[in-house]
Design a protein around this motif. Structure first.
Motif, PDB file in Angstrom:
ATOM      1  N   HIS A 120       0.675   4.236  -5.008  1.00 12.67           N
ATOM      2  CA  HIS A 120      -0.206   3.234  -5.627  1.00 12.67           C
ATOM      3  C   HIS A 120       0.201   2.907  -7.055  1.00 12.67           C
ATOM      4  O   HIS A 120      -0.382   2.038  -7.673  1.00 12.67           O
ATOM      5  N   SER A 145     -11.352   0.721   5.894  1.00 10.47           N
ATOM      6  CA  SER A 145     -10.898   1.748   6.833  1.00 10.47           C
ATOM      7  C   SER A 145     -10.552   3.072   6.162  1.00 10.47           C
ATOM      8  O   SER A 145     -10.197   4.029   6.837  1.00 10.47           O
ATOM      9  N   LYS A 146     -10.625   3.133   4.837  1.00  7.68           N
ATOM     10  CA  LYS A 146     -10.263   4.372   4.142  1.00  7.68           C
ATOM     11  C   LYS A 146     -11.396   4.690   3.173  1.00  7.68           C
ATOM     12  O   LYS A 146     -11.718   3.863   2.309  1.00  7.68           O
ATOM     13  N   ILE A 173      -0.067  -2.211   3.013  1.00  7.33           N
ATOM     14  CA  ILE A 173      -1.221  -1.737   3.793  1.00  7.33           C
ATOM     15  C   ILE A 173      -2.513  -2.135   3.091  1.00  7.33           C
ATOM     16  O   ILE A 173      -2.535  -2.281   1.867  1.00  7.33           O
ATOM     17  N   GLY A 174      -3.567  -2.280   3.890  1.00 11.37           N
ATOM     18  CA  GLY A 174      -4.893  -2.531   3.333  1.00 11.37           C
ATOM     19  C   GLY A 174      -5.348  -3.959   3.551  1.00 11.37           C
ATOM     20  O   GLY A 174      -4.874  -4.865   2.876  1.00 11.37           O
ATOM     21  N   VAL A 194      -1.345  -1.585   9.640  1.00 10.77           N
ATOM     22  CA  VAL A 194      -2.628  -2.199   9.985  1.00 10.77           C
ATOM     23  C   VAL A 194      -3.510  -1.244  10.789  1.00 10.77           C
ATOM     24  O   VAL A 194      -3.031  -0.641  11.754  1.00 10.77           O
ATOM     25  N   ILE A 195      -4.761  -1.117  10.388  1.00 10.32           N
ATOM     26  CA  ILE A 195      -5.729  -0.416  11.249  1.00 10.32           C
ATOM     27  C   ILE A 195      -6.672  -1.451  11.888  1.00 10.32           C
ATOM     28  O   ILE A 195      -6.519  -1.818  13.045  1.00 10.32           O
ATOM     29  N   SER A 196      -7.646  -1.944  11.099  1.00  9.17           N
ATOM     30  CA  SER A 196      -8.791  -2.633  11.712  1.00  9.17           C
ATOM     31  C   SER A 196      -8.462  -3.978  12.353  1.00  9.17           C
ATOM     32  O   SER A 196      -9.070  -4.321  13.375  1.00  9.17           O
TER      33      SER A 196
HETATM   34  N1  3NM Z   1      -4.170   3.580   3.269  1.00 12.34           N
HETATM   35  P1  3NM Z   1      -7.039  -1.640   7.328  1.00 12.34           P
HETATM   36  S1  3NM Z   1      -5.374   1.435   2.736  1.00 12.34           S
HETATM   37  C1  3NM Z   1      -4.902   4.158   5.556  1.00 12.34           C
HETATM   38  O1  3NM Z   1      -3.960   1.940   0.117  1.00 12.34           O
HETATM   39  C2  3NM Z   1      -4.912   3.296   4.383  1.00 12.34           C
HETATM   40  O2  3NM Z   1      -2.874   3.679   0.801  1.00 12.34           O
HETATM   41  C3  3NM Z   1      -4.336   2.688   2.293  1.00 12.34           C
HETATM   42  O3  3NM Z   1      -6.743  -0.105   7.019  1.00 12.34           O
HETATM   43  C4  3NM Z   1      -3.684   2.775   0.983  1.00 12.34           C
HETATM   44  O4  3NM Z   1      -5.821  -2.219   7.923  1.00 12.34           O
HETATM   45  C5  3NM Z   1      -5.626   2.112   4.255  1.00 12.34           C
HETATM   46  O5  3NM Z   1      -8.189  -1.595   8.314  1.00 12.34           O
HETATM   47  C6  3NM Z   1      -6.511   1.518   5.297  1.00 12.34           C
HETATM   48  O6  3NM Z   1      -7.462  -2.272   6.037  1.00 12.34           O
HETATM   49  C7  3NM Z   1      -5.893   0.346   6.009  1.00 12.34           C
END
Ligand code: 3NM
Length: 212
Positions: A120, A145-146, A173-174, A194-196
């Motif tokens: 980050h 999701s986190k 991600i995110g 991608v999760i959600s």
């Molecule tokens: N890590 P979605 S954000 C597992 O910033 C994860 O490091 C993150 O999920 C990071 O696709 C995240 O549903 C969640 O937003 C991603």
């Protein structure tokens, strides 16, 4: 499947689906199967947070998901649980900054398993670049999701990584969706994690495919 080779990693990161049973809206095996049919190129088992499985139940689900990924020749990465990754001989491990130190993870898993690290900040990126096979940079957009996700950061760190570490594979991600994925790729990311957007989709196959 064959072991992963460094030059393949970029391609394998293209559509990187992440799931734990706590994110699945239906049977996680069915969810991942449909995502594989839709063309995901990498899978991470992230059994973490409220409602996640532990112990034998977690191992059992990991074993079944690994077998499924192998049928589709898609790498199977385990989040955080280094011992489980070694026990199952998974294709790799992904760790965050709060997890085990990356030098110790690399020592345990050896050179042939893929090591992914979430970063980050510029400093986290600099350290990860020495030992990781790829980095995950986020959250690009807002995410639910986190539990401990940071504020949305946009693409500045992806752009910085592209400039400073051009050979280091990276995913954003995110909050990534088929609609905004182009912003992440244009910033220099090799792929999107991608999760959600996939897990919560009514048509998982189609949504996974839309990320192509
Ligand atoms: N890590 P979605 S954000 C597992 O910033 C994860 O490091 C993150 O999920 C990071 O696709 C995240 O549903 C969640 O937003 C991603």
């Amino acid at each position: 499947m064959n072991r992963l080779y460094y030059q393949d990693i970029r391609k394998q990161l293209e559509i990187y689906f992440i799931l734990g049973s706590q994110n699945a809206k239906k049977d996680p095996l069915e969810t991942v199967k449909e995502a594989l049919e839709g063309g995901i190129t990498c899978f991470q088992f992230r059994e973490k947070g409220i409602g996640s499985l532990q112990g034998a139940e977690k191992r059992e689900l990991a074993t079944s998901l690994f077998a499924l990924c192998q049928q589709y020749h898609v790498p199977f990465i385990i989040n955080d649980d280094v011992d489980l990754a070694i026990e199952l001989d998974a294709d790799g491990v992904h760790v965050g900054q709060e997890d085990e130190d990356i030098a110790s993870v690399r020592e345990k898993i050896g050179p042939s398993k893929m090591l992914g690290v979430s970063v980050h900040t510029k400093e986290e990126l600099r350290r990860a670049a020495e030992l990781a096979d790829y980095v995950g940079i986020g959250p690009v957009f807002g995410t639910r999701s986190k539990d401990d996700a940071k504020e949305p950061a946009g693409t500045w760190l992806i752009e910085h990584a592209t400039k400073m570490y051009p050979s280091l594979p990276k995913v954003g991600i995110g909050g990534i969706t088929p609609e905004n994925a182009v912003i992440v790729r244009n910033a220099g990311a090799d792929g999107v994690a991608v999760i959600s957007a996939i897990a919560a989709s009514k048509d998982i196959r189609l949504t996974a495919n839309l990320f192509k």
